[in-house]
Enzyme design. Structure first.
Site, PDB file in Angstrom:
ATOM      1  N   ARG A  78       3.241   5.034  34.964  1.00  0.00           N
ATOM      2  CA  ARG A  78       3.041   5.924  36.116  1.00  0.00           C
ATOM      3  C   ARG A  78       2.663   7.311  35.617  1.00  0.00           C
ATOM      4  O   ARG A  78       3.419   7.914  34.850  1.00  0.00           O
ATOM      5  CB  ARG A  78       4.315   5.995  36.963  1.00  0.00           C
ATOM      6  CG  ARG A  78       4.170   6.978  38.093  1.00  0.00           C
ATOM      7  CD  ARG A  78       5.395   7.064  39.007  1.00  0.00           C
ATOM      8  NE  ARG A  78       5.144   8.106  39.971  1.00  0.00           N
ATOM      9  CZ  ARG A  78       5.983   9.075  40.303  1.00  0.00           C
ATOM     10  NH1 ARG A  78       7.197   9.123  39.773  1.00  0.00           N
ATOM     11  NH2 ARG A  78       5.641  10.000  41.163  1.00  0.00           N
ATOM     12  N   HIS A 122       1.595  15.412  42.166  1.00  0.00           N
ATOM     13  CA  HIS A 122       2.916  15.648  41.583  1.00  0.00           C
ATOM     14  C   HIS A 122       3.059  17.168  41.393  1.00  0.00           C
ATOM     15  O   HIS A 122       3.238  17.655  40.293  1.00  0.00           O
ATOM     16  CB  HIS A 122       3.073  14.863  40.281  1.00  0.00           C
ATOM     17  CG  HIS A 122       4.501  14.596  39.880  1.00  0.00           C
ATOM     18  ND1 HIS A 122       4.982  13.332  39.584  1.00  0.00           N
ATOM     19  CD2 HIS A 122       5.558  15.426  39.719  1.00  0.00           C
ATOM     20  CE1 HIS A 122       6.268  13.406  39.253  1.00  0.00           C
ATOM     21  NE2 HIS A 122       6.640  14.675  39.310  1.00  0.00           N
ATOM     22  N   GLU A 167       7.935  13.030  45.756  1.00  0.00           N
ATOM     23  CA  GLU A 167       9.080  13.796  46.245  1.00  0.00           C
ATOM     24  C   GLU A 167       8.711  14.925  47.202  1.00  0.00           C
ATOM     25  O   GLU A 167       8.913  16.113  46.899  1.00  0.00           O
ATOM     26  CB  GLU A 167       9.877  14.362  45.064  1.00  0.00           C
ATOM     27  CG  GLU A 167      10.361  13.280  44.109  1.00  0.00           C
ATOM     28  CD  GLU A 167      11.380  13.761  43.096  1.00  0.00           C
ATOM     29  OE1 GLU A 167      11.572  14.992  42.963  1.00  0.00           O
ATOM     30  OE2 GLU A 167      11.999  12.917  42.429  1.00  0.00           O
ATOM     31  N   ASN A 300      12.779   7.477  43.568  1.00  0.00           N
ATOM     32  CA  ASN A 300      13.218   8.242  42.393  1.00  0.00           C
ATOM     33  C   ASN A 300      14.720   8.463  42.544  1.00  0.00           C
ATOM     34  O   ASN A 300      15.151   9.129  43.486  1.00  0.00           O
ATOM     35  CB  ASN A 300      12.532   9.612  42.334  1.00  0.00           C
ATOM     36  CG  ASN A 300      11.021   9.506  42.169  1.00  0.00           C
ATOM     37  OD1 ASN A 300      10.471   8.420  42.036  1.00  0.00           O
ATOM     38  ND2 ASN A 300      10.348  10.647  42.172  1.00  0.00           N
ATOM     39  N   TYR A 302      18.422   9.494  40.653  1.00  0.00           N
ATOM     40  CA  TYR A 302      19.062  10.101  39.480  1.00  0.00           C
ATOM     41  C   TYR A 302      20.580  10.188  39.550  1.00  0.00           C
ATOM     42  O   TYR A 302      21.261  10.047  38.551  1.00  0.00           O
ATOM     43  CB  TYR A 302      18.520  11.522  39.247  1.00  0.00           C
ATOM     44  CG  TYR A 302      17.120  11.518  38.710  1.00  0.00           C
ATOM     45  CD1 TYR A 302      16.885  11.377  37.347  1.00  0.00           C
ATOM     46  CD2 TYR A 302      16.035  11.609  39.563  1.00  0.00           C
ATOM     47  CE1 TYR A 302      15.592  11.344  36.845  1.00  0.00           C
ATOM     48  CE2 TYR A 302      14.739  11.573  39.073  1.00  0.00           C
ATOM     49  CZ  TYR A 302      14.524  11.440  37.705  1.00  0.00           C
ATOM     50  OH  TYR A 302      13.256  11.391  37.214  1.00  0.00           O
ATOM     51  N   GLU A 365      11.075   6.552  39.449  1.00  0.00           N
ATOM     52  CA  GLU A 365      11.710   7.401  38.427  1.00  0.00           C
ATOM     53  C   GLU A 365      13.191   7.079  38.365  1.00  0.00           C
ATOM     54  O   GLU A 365      13.847   6.949  39.391  1.00  0.00           O
ATOM     55  CB  GLU A 365      11.602   8.898  38.758  1.00  0.00           C
ATOM     56  CG  GLU A 365      10.218   9.467  38.633  1.00  0.00           C
ATOM     57  CD  GLU A 365      10.169  10.975  38.946  1.00  0.00           C
ATOM     58  OE1 GLU A 365      11.208  11.658  38.817  1.00  0.00           O
ATOM     59  OE2 GLU A 365       9.092  11.436  39.336  1.00  0.00           O
TER      60      GLU A 365
END
Ligand code: FCB
Length: 458
Positions: A78, A122, A167, A300, A302, A365
């Site tokens: 990616r 991005h 995002e 994504n 985290y 991600e």
């Protein structure tokens, strides 16, 4: 050791990067200025005073980087495209050298059987568009479609997986409300307006991409962390619901045809997250455009966020019942405030699947920041990253077992890079990068990942 978790043979194991964070070459071959160039060149904006002028120098070292991807056995990669490399002024004149760069990159990936997943935006907006108001203006959504058209006309024959935006809520809130990311604005009422124009540009671009890239799969990549209220109190539930509403539902609801969360509008006006005129920036037809059908959702993930109502005195709230390990625990990532919480990945995937019937997912991600560097023998023993990935892969596998259609997994990041406002202080890579010499070293996590990919599991 017997394998405890196996993945389907066609599972797409990958790694991710973003143009501004790795490329460097900030003025090379006709590239225009981006808002991240402007922001990072403004004193005081980046933690270590650095910028992305050179970064990993991937703009020049890309073939070495593809060799490393090949060595890991990556099946997919990616990456993102720098809008100002293609359209230095944001719209209008095309810089063909920029297109050629990505064209060569894509060809080289395909040659070694690595499937490119290309993110169009991005965060590195051409500065020229920001000078006209950026994504606070509807005209920028139109410019995005022009950009998406140019890129997919040139690469759409070979790239078959497209991600419109990365995002949107981070771009909208961190860049326009908190001021910690480019363009560095601090205007509370701007966040949801910027978000609307991002989502609108996504909706408008999807049919254009499909037309230019027959058979392509198209989606967006959203930041969806897991969050929960800190206690069962009314206050904490309310605070959690609002935060989740603003950061998650405000994006997922409209993308899946439910308009903006009606239950939050009045409160968003009260807090100042919406202007007094409410949703006046929404025009007829916008919500239908945003709800365009997509092929996959990129997640994504985290960390976990535990939400406590900060507006009432502790004594009036119920005692906290959801606990996190102390922050200096080695289980916390070095990224400030990022708890390691693998179950959250399961929770997030199952929630999205059940709520929105998402047809396919990719983890676009997932990864962690620890600064382990080379020892005397030049090895990087980042065992904590190995543990982190192992536990998150297992959580993803559990989600697949309850039916979540997860098709692939992109570790953030392929290599250490310019971590936005944190500069080079946070290392997320599978590959260690010496930012003086640009030398790369495969960390232990990269070698472990290579084994996982080769075996379809661990
Ligand atoms: C995400 C960004 C990505 C990287 C990771 C750590 O929010 O999309 O570029 O910075 O965080």
């Amino acid at each position: 050791m017997p394998r405890t978790h196996t993945f389907p043979a066609d599972f797409l194991w990958g790694a991710a990067t973003a143009a501004y964070q790795i490329e460097g070459g900030w003025k090379d071959d006709g590239k225009g200025e981006s808002i991240w160039d402007r922001f990072s060149h403004t004193p005081g904006k980046i933690a270590d005073g650095s910028n992305g002028d050179v970064a990993c120098d991937h703009y020049h070292l890309w073939s070495e980087d593809i060799r490393l991807m090949q060595e890991l056995g990556l099946r997919a990669y990616r990456m993102s495209i720098s809008w100002p490399r293609i359209l230095p002024q944001g719209r209008g004149k095309v810089n063909s050298a920029g297109l050629d760069f990505y064209s060569r990159l894509v060809d080289a990936l395909l040659e070694v059987n690595i499937i490119p997943f290309v993110t169009l935006f991005h965060w590195d907006l051409p500065q020229a568009l920001q000078d006209e108001g950026g994504f606070a203006e509807r005209a920028t959504a139109e410019a995005f479609v022009e950009y998406a058209d140019v890129v997919t006309r040139h690469l759409g024959d070979r790239v078959k997986n497209w991600i419109t935006h990365n995002e949107p809520s981070v771009y909208a809130f961190v860049g326009h409300v908190w001021g910690a990311h480019a363009p560095g604005l601090k205007q509370r009422s701007l966040g949801l307006k910027v978000m609307h124009h991002l989502l609108l540009s996504h909706g408008w671009a999807v049919p254009v991409i499909r037309q230019n890239s027959p058979g392509a799969q198209v989606g967006a990549a959203l930041n969806i962390n897991y969050s929960q209220p800190a206690s069962p109190s009314h206050y904490d539930y309310h605070a959690w619901r609002y935060q989740d509403g603003l950061w998650v539902r405000w994006v997922t609801d409209p993308l899946y045809g439910r308009h903006y969360p009606a239950d939050l509008v009045a409160e968003a006006v009260e807090t100042g997250d919406l202007p007094l005129q409410g949703l006046s920036f929404v025009q007829a037809g916008d919500m239908d455009a945003i709800a365009v059908q997509t092929d996959f959702l990129g997640v994504n993930y985290y960390t976990r966020l535990v939400v406590r109502d900060q507006n009432i005195p502790e004594g009036q709230n119920l005692p906290q019942t959801v606990f996190q390990a102390p922050r200096n625990d080695s289980d916390w990532q070095e990224m400030p405030d990022w708890e390691v919480y693998p179950d959250g990945l399961f929770n997030v995937l199952s929630r999205l699947y059940l709520e929105y019937q998402v047809p396919q997912f990719y983890i676009t991600e997932n990864g962690a920041s620890w600064s382990d560097g080379p020892d005397a023998n030049g090895r990087v023993h980042d065992q904590r990253r190995v543990n982190y990935l192992r536990e998150h892969f297992a959580a993803a596998r559990r989600a697949m077992q309850i039916g979540v259609p997860l098709k692939g997994y992109f570790v953030w990041s392929l290599m250490d890079n310019m971590e936005w406002g944190h500069g080079y202080t946070q290392r997320f890579g599978l590959i260690w990068v010496d930012f003086q010499t640009r030398r790369r070293i495969l960390k232990d996590s990269a070698l472990w990942y290579k084994g996982v990919i080769a075996e379809h599991g661990f």
